[in-house]
Design a protein around this motif. Structure first.
Motif: not given
Length: 411
Positions: A200-211, A156-158
């Motif tokens: 394992k590249p760093a992600r932008f933010n935690k899941p489901d924080v924003r669009f 769903k988040l994808l």
């Protein structure tokens, strides 16, 4: 009086036949009790694509033609256009060059790299697999790829661009340049997923924080389609989306499979003809892009969706439901579709921009209007479509066109 042996035998056979017939009917009506599968719906007759795609240029909408010719002359529009109303094509035209270097003209059947318009079809495939009980919206990516480096990323988040993932395009480009890898050969989705697991590249933010609109989301969804079905994304899409919709001029082309993508339309970047774009390793992964199609086939895609040939109505309604905070009060994103809403109006659409290709594909759900604009000269021509919207009767789909109360602004 006792029955003769022959009569007894005949009656027994008749009773057995009736019992088998009743059992068979019960099985067909209730589905497969052992597997829990629902009974298959009766197949729909094939799409009458010849009738749907019929168009007589002599009766084409002259107002639309005037708008498009002006867009070509004043804004450099170069591409193919189709407008349909209530299931009938009212205007279509190929305008300009397919490959400026060789002076090849576009044809109405020219295939374009759809760029992010591909996401709408990946979403359709995912919703099909949900309908068939193969996956769930709540499934974590780690269910399919245990070494996936991010926790809490669901299907769903994808679909809604809320995973918080980094953009694999920039990450992969950086790896290729630093490690001096062969940039001509495309990566497969499986290779891309393995690269993400390794680095394992760093992600932008935690899941489901924003669009956060991001190609990684739909590349991962394409990878899940391959893992769940056990077939290449291209094969699944052909069998389950393109063929049922009558899209005979649509295909998935990946640089991981083809040394040269077998189409004649070349993308031109920076709004200038001298910047033609050659496909490279980033044209390998699919799902976020990678589908090539025509304006006619995209019209057929709309008709197939409306007719319920690809998904149930409940699945389409779910895909078209806003899943993020509203932008400018009118713009949102569902499951693989951009959404525009105004009082009594809804336009389901998607844009695309990749390697010199830039598109917009709009479906007015209330008025049953379809507009398809596919271009291979990446400039600002698609930002000036107000006149086209007005002559077709579609709401103006532009972020600055409406105030908060839905009134058209002057700017």
């Amino acid at each position: 009086m006792f029955l003769s042996m022959r009569s007894f035998y005949n009656n027994a056979l008749t009773f057995a036949a009736v019992l088998v017939l009743l059992t068979s009917c019960s099985s067909k009506s209730n589905g497969n009790a052992e597997t829990g599968e629902s009974p298959a719906a009766a197949p729909l007759p094939p799409m009458d694509t010849k009738a749907l795609l019929y168009y007589n240029p002599k009766t084409g909408d002259k107002r639309i033609d005037e708008v498009m010719q002006n867009l070509h002359k004043t804004r450099g529009f170069n591409g193919n256009v189709l407008v349909a109303k209530h299931g009938k094509i009212v205007y279509e035209k190929a305008i300009g060059w397919a490959d400026y270097l060789h002076r090849d003209s576009l044809k109405i059947g020219s295939q374009f790299e759809l760029a992010s318009v591909t996401k709408t079809m990946t979403s359709t495939a995912i919703m099909q697999l949900i309908e068939r009980g193969k996956i769930k919206l709540t499934d974590d990516v780690k269910k399919f790829f245990p070494d996936f480096p991010y926790d809490g990323v669901t299907i769903k988040l994808l679909l809604t661009h809320r995973s918080g993932m980094m953009n694999y395009v920039y990450f992969t480009d950086d790896v290729y340049r630093k490690e001096h890898r062969n940039q001509r050969k495309g990566l497969t989705n499986a290779e891309e997923m393995a690269m993400i697991a390794k680095y394992k590249p760093a992600r932008f933010n935690k899941p489901d924080v924003r669009f956060l609109y991001n190609n990684s989301n739909f590349m991962v969804l394409g990878s899940i389609i391959e893992k769940v079905t056990g077939m290449p994304y291209a094969q699944y899409m052909k069998q389950n989306v393109f063929i049922p919709a009558g899209m005979t001029h649509t295909a998935v082309y990946s640089k991981a499979v083809y040394d040269k993508i077998p189409v004649d339309v070349v993308g031109h970047d920076r709004g200038q003809w001298r910047y033609s774009v050659a496909q490279n390793f980033l044209d390998g992964p699919v799902g976020d892009k990678g589908i090539y199609s025509t304006v006619g086939d995209l019209f057929l895609y709309d008709r197939a969706l409306r007719a319920g040939r690809l998904l149930k109505k409940s699945s389409m309604d779910s895909a078209y439901m806003p899943r993020n905070p509203w932008l400018h009060g009118h713009f949102n994103y569902g499951y693989g579709w951009r959404i525009f809403e105004a009082p009594g109006q809804q336009v389901i659409y998607h844009t695309g921009w990749w390697h010199g290709f830039r598109h917009i594909y709009l479906r007015d759900m209330k008025n049953d209007i379809v507009i398809v604009l596919l271009t291979n000269l990446s400039n600002g021509s698609l930002l000036k479509l107000d006149d086209l919207f007005k002559v077709t009767g579609m709401p103006i789909v532009r972020k600055s066109a409406y105030k908060g109360n839905g009134d058209t602004s002057d700017d």
